[in-house]
Design an enzyme around this catalytic site. Structure first.
Site, PDB file in Angstrom:
ATOM      1  N   TYR A  53      19.520 -32.017 -84.185  1.00 44.27           N
ATOM      2  CA  TYR A  53      21.076 -32.367 -84.032  1.00 44.27           C
ATOM      3  C   TYR A  53      21.209 -32.360 -82.655  1.00 44.27           C
ATOM      4  O   TYR A  53      21.879 -33.503 -82.085  1.00 44.27           O
ATOM      5  CB  TYR A  53      21.905 -31.365 -84.808  1.00 44.27           C
ATOM      6  N   LYS A  57      22.124 -36.124 -80.367  1.00 44.91           N
ATOM      7  CA  LYS A  57      23.527 -36.086 -79.749  1.00 44.91           C
ATOM      8  C   LYS A  57      23.073 -36.463 -78.330  1.00 44.91           C
ATOM      9  O   LYS A  57      23.851 -37.286 -77.675  1.00 44.91           O
ATOM     10  CB  LYS A  57      24.482 -35.134 -80.038  1.00 44.91           C
ATOM     11  N   ARG A  94      30.907 -23.919 -91.438  1.00 44.98           N
ATOM     12  CA  ARG A  94      31.486 -23.670 -89.931  1.00 44.98           C
ATOM     13  C   ARG A  94      32.422 -22.490 -90.482  1.00 44.98           C
ATOM     14  O   ARG A  94      32.972 -22.215 -91.697  1.00 44.98           O
ATOM     15  CB  ARG A  94      32.566 -24.878 -89.973  1.00 44.98           C
ATOM     16  N   ASN A  98      34.297 -21.084 -94.131  1.00 43.71           N
ATOM     17  CA  ASN A  98      33.687 -20.128 -94.875  1.00 43.71           C
ATOM     18  C   ASN A  98      34.876 -18.986 -94.942  1.00 43.71           C
ATOM     19  O   ASN A  98      34.697 -18.430 -95.960  1.00 43.71           O
ATOM     20  CB  ASN A  98      32.858 -19.597 -93.771  1.00 43.71           C
TER      21      ASN A  98
END
Length: 176
Positions: A53, A57, A94, A98
């Site tokens: 990831y 990016k 996240r 959560n």
């Protein structure tokens, strides 16, 4: 991600359009500087669990920068930091969803480590205003802008804030 970004940049070049790239604070990896200025290059582990990831990016940003330099394309990058608001997915991993999900289920909140680690949180409406401001400012062509908050909150403080919400089920937290 790579092919999609390349296609968008090619199309924008052909039509002389402006592109707003939605990047992430994850490009900084495990930062050694807090808060991170846009000029900070980060501390990314290319073999870590978040590497695909992070690197995707970072590649997207590098490609946008190359199109700006080589083709004069108006590319602006926004690096989005922790954002929260209505319709958070409870399983996205996240911390805000959560904690809220655990509180709604009557479970103890999971705090990793000491809980003294900090995060900054940006409400989604503020993020949208920030993206629009970047899009509307002609002077930002070719630039990168961090969008988030400078107010750092410890995870312990966030957990206590969630626990202290009176009648959490009635709070305006639309978890779906």
């Amino acid at each position: 991600s790579m092919i999609g970004t390349s296609n968008v940049l090619d199309l924008a070049t052909h039509h002389d359009a402006t592109v707003i790239l939605a990047s992430t604070s994850e490009v900084y990896g495990d930062p050694e500087v807090h808060p991170q200025p846009e000029s900070y290059r980060g501390a990314v582990n290319p073999r870590g669990p978040r590497a695909p990831y992070n690197e995707a990016k970072r590649f997207m940003e590098a490609l946008g920068t190359a199109y700006h330099a080589q083709h004069g394309l108006d590319v602006r990058t926004v690096r989005i930091f922790n954002t929260y608001g209505p319709r958070l997915r409870p399983t996205d991993g996240r911390v805000v969803p959560n904690f809220v999900t655990q509180a709604l289920d009557g479970e103890p909140l999971t705090v990793h480590g000491t809980g003294e680690q900090t995060r900054s949180f940006c409400y989604v409406d503020d993020l949208v205003r920030g993206v629009r401001a970047v899009a509307d400012c002609a002077e930002l062509a070719g630039s990168v802008v961090n969008l988030g908050s400078t107010a750092e909150v410890s995870i312990n403080h966030l957990a206590q804030t969630v626990v202290d919400v009176p009648d959490l089920e009635c709070a305006n937290l639309h978890i779906v």
